[in-house]
Design an enzyme around this catalytic site. Sequence first.
Site, mmCIF file in Angstrom:
data_model
loop_
_atom_site.group_PDB
_atom_site.id
_atom_site.type_symbol
_atom_site.label_atom_id
_atom_site.label_comp_id
_atom_site.label_asym_id
_atom_site.label_seq_id
_atom_site.Cartn_x
_atom_site.Cartn_y
_atom_site.Cartn_z
ATOM 1 N N HIS A 125 -14.738 -13.684 21.147
ATOM 2 C CA HIS A 125 -15.853 -14.631 21.257
ATOM 3 C C HIS A 125 -15.510 -15.848 22.111
ATOM 4 O O HIS A 125 -16.403 -16.651 22.403
ATOM 5 C CB HIS A 125 -16.291 -15.111 19.873
ATOM 6 N N ASP A 162 -16.013 -3.795 17.839
ATOM 7 C CA ASP A 162 -16.270 -4.785 16.795
ATOM 8 C C ASP A 162 -17.775 -4.831 16.520
ATOM 9 O O ASP A 162 -18.586 -4.597 17.421
ATOM 10 C CB ASP A 162 -15.781 -6.148 17.277
ATOM 11 N N HIS A 164 -19.560 -7.384 16.046
ATOM 12 C CA HIS A 164 -20.143 -8.507 16.773
ATOM 13 C C HIS A 164 -19.889 -8.338 18.270
ATOM 14 O O HIS A 164 -18.798 -7.942 18.678
ATOM 15 C CB HIS A 164 -19.528 -9.827 16.304
ATOM 16 N N ASP A 246 -15.048 -4.557 11.511
ATOM 17 C CA ASP A 246 -16.106 -5.111 10.672
ATOM 18 C C ASP A 246 -17.414 -4.333 10.764
ATOM 19 O O ASP A 246 -18.401 -4.715 10.127
ATOM 20 C CB ASP A 246 -16.339 -6.592 10.978
#
Length: 312
Positions: A125, A162, A164, A246
Amino acid sequence: MTTALFTHPDCLTHVTPEGHPERVARLEAVLAALDAPKFANLDRWEAPPATDEALLRAHPTAHLARMAKAVPESGQVPLDPDTYATPGSEIASRRAAGAVVAAVDLVLSGGAANAFCAVRPPGHHAERAQAMGFCFYSSIAVGALHALDHHGLSRVAVVDFDVHHGNGTQDVLWEEPRIRFASTHQMPLYPGTGAAEERGSADQILNVPLPPGADGAVFRRAVGERILPELDAFAPELVLISAGFDAHQADPLANLALDESDFVWVTEKLADLAARHAGGRLVSTLEGGYDLEALAASTAAHVAVLMERGNG
């Protein structure tokens, strides 16, 4: 040939506030799982801190200065509602990025078949000039750009599964045609980026968003029908993985329904891709995963595949 494991105790010194999902216990759970007897043959390396030279391929000088200045002598300082600077944040983040760089060096030199970086904080991120989403430096992008500039590669694939979207990776690599960035991720979900229309300056970014509740079958179709054909056409000389776990059905921060078998499957497919085009050269680094049991089991399953392929 062996599988290399890069980690360092400094990655445990980034101590987030009580109740924060990106906590020391995550890496402790991963390392405990990788201490099982079946992982005895891992070639274990200490992750070095990333140099300014390596980080500056992905981030401006001002960002490095801000990160160094943000580190407090004690306690935790919020950089945004999710991201805290603590006394250990700078060295932990540099070790996380340095692990990917060192793993790229080792794999490209023939010192290991492939590698996994058991590090934190995550990095995908972190945008070019902004720390966010638990992340300070874009570790996977730093490693990919190092492979281009230091080793002279011309085609590197970065795959992020991931849950996200790796907005930071995308931001850093938006104008880099030598790197193909492919991502599956839940949408809608933090950070709100990753629409299929986001393709990069040279049409080199492939985002495949998945709806909330998507299970392993949906995920496997997305990878098998959308991502793998495009990466085969690209023919990467090195495969890098942002391995966030995740998307597991037990994870508390999202709503996908994968399990360990799906992470085994995608690891096998990406190892096959690396075998077809890159002499098997593959480097993976830990991103998200916030249910400790699911994280440990999924990471162990991922690394077991790398070891099988590395010894093959």
